[in-house]
Design an enzyme around this catalytic site. Sequence first.
Site, PDB file in Angstrom:
ATOM      1  N   THR A 118     -39.667   5.877  57.900  1.00 47.40           N
ATOM      2  CA  THR A 118     -39.921   6.558  56.640  1.00 47.40           C
ATOM      3  C   THR A 118     -41.118   7.496  56.763  1.00 47.40           C
ATOM      4  O   THR A 118     -42.170   7.111  57.272  1.00 47.40           O
ATOM      5  CB  THR A 118     -40.186   5.540  55.519  1.00 47.40           C
ATOM      6  OG1 THR A 118     -39.045   4.696  55.383  1.00 47.40           O
ATOM      7  CG2 THR A 118     -40.457   6.245  54.198  1.00 47.40           C
ATOM      8  N   LYS A 165     -36.348   9.134  57.545  1.00 47.56           N
ATOM      9  CA  LYS A 165     -36.118   9.133  56.101  1.00 47.56           C
ATOM     10  C   LYS A 165     -37.318   9.783  55.414  1.00 47.56           C
ATOM     11  O   LYS A 165     -38.444   9.299  55.526  1.00 47.56           O
ATOM     12  CB  LYS A 165     -35.922   7.708  55.584  1.00 47.56           C
ATOM     13  CG  LYS A 165     -35.633   7.639  54.088  1.00 47.56           C
ATOM     14  CD  LYS A 165     -35.362   6.201  53.671  1.00 47.56           C
ATOM     15  CE  LYS A 165     -35.140   6.084  52.179  1.00 47.56           C
ATOM     16  NZ  LYS A 165     -34.898   4.693  51.767  1.00 47.56           N
ATOM     17  N   LYS A 176     -39.364  10.853  52.137  1.00 48.15           N
ATOM     18  CA  LYS A 176     -39.577  10.558  50.723  1.00 48.15           C
ATOM     19  C   LYS A 176     -39.948  11.845  49.991  1.00 48.15           C
ATOM     20  O   LYS A 176     -40.922  12.508  50.340  1.00 48.15           O
ATOM     21  CB  LYS A 176     -40.706   9.541  50.564  1.00 48.15           C
ATOM     22  CG  LYS A 176     -40.370   8.147  51.043  1.00 48.15           C
ATOM     23  CD  LYS A 176     -39.618   7.382  49.977  1.00 48.15           C
ATOM     24  CE  LYS A 176     -39.539   5.909  50.292  1.00 48.15           C
ATOM     25  NZ  LYS A 176     -38.836   5.151  49.250  1.00 48.15           N
ATOM     26  N   ASP A 205     -34.735  10.902  50.556  1.00 48.95           N
ATOM     27  CA  ASP A 205     -34.832  10.008  49.402  1.00 48.95           C
ATOM     28  C   ASP A 205     -35.411  10.796  48.235  1.00 48.95           C
ATOM     29  O   ASP A 205     -36.591  11.153  48.236  1.00 48.95           O
ATOM     30  CB  ASP A 205     -35.723   8.814  49.736  1.00 48.95           C
ATOM     31  CG  ASP A 205     -35.749   7.772  48.620  1.00 48.95           C
ATOM     32  OD1 ASP A 205     -35.189   8.041  47.534  1.00 48.95           O
ATOM     33  OD2 ASP A 205     -36.321   6.686  48.825  1.00 48.95           O
ATOM     34  N   GLU A 223     -30.542   9.953  49.026  1.00 47.14           N
ATOM     35  CA  GLU A 223     -30.627   8.676  48.307  1.00 47.14           C
ATOM     36  C   GLU A 223     -31.225   8.875  46.920  1.00 47.14           C
ATOM     37  O   GLU A 223     -32.226   9.570  46.759  1.00 47.14           O
ATOM     38  CB  GLU A 223     -31.490   7.710  49.126  1.00 47.14           C
ATOM     39  CG  GLU A 223     -31.683   6.342  48.504  1.00 47.14           C
ATOM     40  CD  GLU A 223     -32.517   5.436  49.391  1.00 47.14           C
ATOM     41  OE1 GLU A 223     -33.323   4.662  48.833  1.00 47.14           O
ATOM     42  OE2 GLU A 223     -32.372   5.498  50.627  1.00 47.14           O
ATOM     43  N   ASP A 281     -29.426   3.666  45.084  1.00 46.98           N
ATOM     44  CA  ASP A 281     -30.437   2.663  45.390  1.00 46.98           C
ATOM     45  C   ASP A 281     -30.857   1.968  44.094  1.00 46.98           C
ATOM     46  O   ASP A 281     -30.316   0.927  43.740  1.00 46.98           O
ATOM     47  CB  ASP A 281     -31.636   3.312  46.088  1.00 46.98           C
ATOM     48  CG  ASP A 281     -32.730   2.309  46.446  1.00 46.98           C
ATOM     49  OD1 ASP A 281     -32.527   1.092  46.273  1.00 46.98           O
ATOM     50  OD2 ASP A 281     -33.806   2.737  46.902  1.00 46.98           O
ATOM     51  N   LYS A 317     -31.053  -4.206  48.557  1.00 47.45           N
ATOM     52  CA  LYS A 317     -32.370  -4.790  48.835  1.00 47.45           C
ATOM     53  C   LYS A 317     -32.393  -6.198  48.254  1.00 47.45           C
ATOM     54  O   LYS A 317     -32.047  -6.398  47.088  1.00 47.45           O
ATOM     55  CB  LYS A 317     -33.483  -3.942  48.218  1.00 47.45           C
ATOM     56  CG  LYS A 317     -33.608  -2.552  48.833  1.00 47.45           C
ATOM     57  CD  LYS A 317     -34.658  -1.715  48.122  1.00 47.45           C
ATOM     58  CE  LYS A 317     -34.754  -0.324  48.737  1.00 47.45           C
ATOM     59  NZ  LYS A 317     -35.668   0.567  47.979  1.00 47.45           N
ATOM     60  N   CYS A 341     -35.784  -2.308  51.911  1.00 41.77           N
ATOM     61  CA  CYS A 341     -36.798  -3.318  51.631  1.00 41.77           C
ATOM     62  C   CYS A 341     -37.904  -2.732  50.773  1.00 41.77           C
ATOM     63  O   CYS A 341     -37.984  -1.518  50.580  1.00 41.77           O
ATOM     64  CB  CYS A 341     -37.382  -3.865  52.930  1.00 41.77           C
ATOM     65  SG  CYS A 341     -38.219  -2.612  53.936  1.00 41.77           S
ATOM     66  N   ASP A 344     -32.983   0.483  56.779  1.00 39.25           N
ATOM     67  CA  ASP A 344     -34.288   1.058  56.433  1.00 39.25           C
ATOM     68  C   ASP A 344     -35.265  -0.102  56.272  1.00 39.25           C
ATOM     69  O   ASP A 344     -35.572  -0.521  55.163  1.00 39.25           O
ATOM     70  CB  ASP A 344     -34.151   1.879  55.146  1.00 39.25           C
ATOM     71  CG  ASP A 344     -35.464   2.514  54.708  1.00 39.25           C
ATOM     72  OD1 ASP A 344     -36.327   2.756  55.569  1.00 39.25           O
ATOM     73  OD2 ASP A 344     -35.622   2.760  53.497  1.00 39.25           O
ATOM     74  N   ASP A 373     -38.510  -0.596  58.031  1.00 41.08           N
ATOM     75  CA  ASP A 373     -39.611  -0.223  58.912  1.00 41.08           C
ATOM     76  C   ASP A 373     -40.993  -0.574  58.379  1.00 41.08           C
ATOM     77  O   ASP A 373     -41.994  -0.259  59.013  1.00 41.08           O
ATOM     78  CB  ASP A 373     -39.568   1.289  59.181  1.00 41.08           C
ATOM     79  CG  ASP A 373     -39.747   2.119  57.914  1.00 41.08           C
ATOM     80  OD1 ASP A 373     -39.387   1.627  56.833  1.00 41.08           O
ATOM     81  OD2 ASP A 373     -40.241   3.246  57.999  1.00 41.08           O
TER      82      ASP A 373
END
Length: 363
Positions: free
Chosen positions: A134, A160, A162, A190, A218, A243, A267, A295, A320, A322
């Site tokens: 991320t 990924k 953000k 995301d 996402e 999500d 999640k 997570c 995902d 990490d």
Amino acid sequence: MIIEDIKVGRITVPLKKPFKTKHGVYNFSNEVVVKIYTSNGILGIGSAAPAPRVTGETESSIVGAIKHIAENIKGLDLTCFQYVLKVMDECIRGNNSAKAAVEIAIYDLWSKHLGVPLYKLLGGFNSSIVTDMTIMDDAKMENMVNAAYEATREGYTHIKIKLGNNIDSDFEKVKFIRRAIPKGVKIRVDGNQGWTPKEAVRLIKKMEQLDLDIEFVEQPVKAWDVQGLRFIKDNVDTMIVADESVFGSPEAFRVIQDRACDLINIKLMKCGGIQNATKIYNMADTMGIRCMVGCMLESKIGITAAASFAASKGNMIIADLDTIIYFADDPIVGGVTFEGNRIMLPEEPGLGIKEIRGWEEIL
């Protein structure tokens, strides 16, 4: 195998550097850790990561909910596995992270009782999974570009990003990161609920026109806006992931029924644990929708549980998971290990966790 006692504590783990999200900056990971003791001497471990802006739960509410759950399941026989889970789920409404913590500990106990690793108990499709890295949103674009480049040098094949603060700067960030990293590395975006449906379509189409090789986008819109999610999915070629729009199986049923997404991010802290995660996965799998596992800011307890679930199923894309990479210290002895971007599942029974350093008892 009678549940004799349940103890609740916390661990506080400093991060290597501040973990920035749209809702704040975190310098520590605070996690509630549950220990369940049984009559045959087996110990089960579970954890919950407070995320009040996502799940609505704080450390205090999680501890209070676990105390209530404990009062209802103490004395029950864990060999009646499904009955124990039913009592736990029905004794209190909501409180999904608290339920996930207790349920993870129960699954840890059950797989230890059977002498198998949790990932094998759940299905055993793989013994390892690949995680993305991320890249936190940052006002300074060069920080994001440098972080993405360094991640690829460390062997990460999926990045990924953000985003979700400003649609114009969001586009520029993706464009420059794409130019900075090898072409074969996949980019995931995301949106963090930050765009309107029309903004998201406009942005995604721009990324498609420039061939930025975006694997998926996402949660581009607010969690409640399922129709907006579907509008985006129907008007772009890029895959769209639900999500925050999917907490438990009822929300999953709605987005699947409405054909509102291409993928679902599961999640454990959102949905209430492994059993509810399995319900979501099975619905999605039946309808040809793939899943991924994400997570919160979790320690290796939660990551091992989530990775065990992800590895157990065949219809998963890369995970995902990490967040423990950001920890300055790892207080959890045992559990998953990392080899570059690959998470290796333990072969010891249960979660394979042997010790929790710095565990501070609350009740």
